[in-house]
Design an enzyme around this catalytic site. Sequence first.
Site, short mmCIF file in Angstrom:
data_model
loop_
_atom_site.label_atom_id
_atom_site.label_comp_id
_atom_site.label_asym_id
_atom_site.label_seq_id
_atom_site.Cartn_x
_atom_site.Cartn_y
_atom_site.Cartn_z
N SER A 113 0.77 -1.05 0.02
CA SER A 113 -0.11 -0.03 -0.06
C SER A 113 0.81 1.08 0.16
O SER A 113 1.55 1.50 -1.00
CB SER A 113 -0.97 -0.17 1.25
OG SER A 113 -2.05 0.92 1.13
N ASP A 253 -9.09 -5.61 -4.88
CA ASP A 253 -8.27 -4.64 -4.27
C ASP A 253 -8.81 -3.11 -4.38
O ASP A 253 -9.42 -2.76 -5.66
CB ASP A 253 -6.91 -4.46 -4.82
CG ASP A 253 -5.88 -4.20 -3.83
OD1 ASP A 253 -6.01 -3.31 -3.14
OD2 ASP A 253 -4.99 -4.81 -4.13
N HIS A 280 -7.19 -5.86 -0.78
CA HIS A 280 -6.05 -4.92 -0.51
C HIS A 280 -4.72 -5.85 0.34
O HIS A 280 -3.97 -5.19 0.07
CB HIS A 280 -6.61 -3.54 -0.07
CG HIS A 280 -5.50 -2.56 0.19
ND1 HIS A 280 -4.90 -2.21 -1.02
CD2 HIS A 280 -4.86 -1.83 1.08
CE1 HIS A 280 -3.98 -1.28 -0.75
NE2 HIS A 280 -4.04 -1.03 0.58
#
Length: 314
Positions: A113, A253, A280
Amino acid sequence: MLIAMQVTEHTVPFRDHETWVRSTTPDVAVDGAWPLIVLHGGPGMAHDYVRNIAELADQTGRQVVHYDQLGCGRSTHLPQAPADFWTPELFVDEFHAVRAALGIDRYHVLGQSWGGMLGAEIAVRRPDGLASLSICNSPASMALWMAAAAELRAQLPEDTQRALDRHEAAGTIADPEYVAATQEFYVRHVCRVTPMPRDFVDSEQQMEAEPTVYHTMNGPNEFHVLGTLRSWTIVDRLDRVDAPTLVVAGEFDEATPATWAPFAERIPGARSHVFAGASHCTHLEQPDEFRAVIADFLAEHDTPAHDDTAPAQA
């Protein structure tokens, strides 16, 4: 074969502060298996939710390093720091401070991320010793991220969307109804494991207890981005990356294909892999599959392309 591991924890100095570091080392290291340095997300989510990536030490015979970035987790908290203190450059410098303190000269980087965004910021500077970069569940710009979030948000139930809109307009984002509405987005696009894994909960609770970094750089949640990263982009710099790069994401995601496509398209030789059924936090949803893909990529780039010390062939 399982390899016994040793875990050490300590702090390293950084700009008059302390960065907390956790190093997982196999008792028997595989020759030529470079250390892997893991960059957590948020910004400000601490390392706990990506801690299971340390099992790559067991699987691959390499050192795996986690650390809590400045401002969160077990590192120094700076709630009074001005907004302009929290920049990508700060965290690039912190990365190299940690790496140098550990005496690591040749290494792989994996960022999840925000950590993937940070990994890209490190890689575009072409540091010596970067063997590979794994960008996991990350956008190449916040404009792309916000556009994707808007599209996914529009797919939520209508009553959920109305609750989000109503509380954002009123500034009542701490209201339980708003929090519950955000959870509907999270269970679809952030982590599809129910209940949420303990490591994720630990990181989230640390962030909520001291949200300076997350709220300053990002905003109140994943799709309501108001912070200093709002205008961040690395798209026009990606051609500078010369390290082998793997881009991974989940099918559901919040980092949709449009957000990470520039990494795959603009980094020379970059490859991509999408995990079916995941979102995610792919590493928490499909940990074995995730580590297998990463382990193969790391092994492919453990051996340098050439060895300047090797004797010339006659």
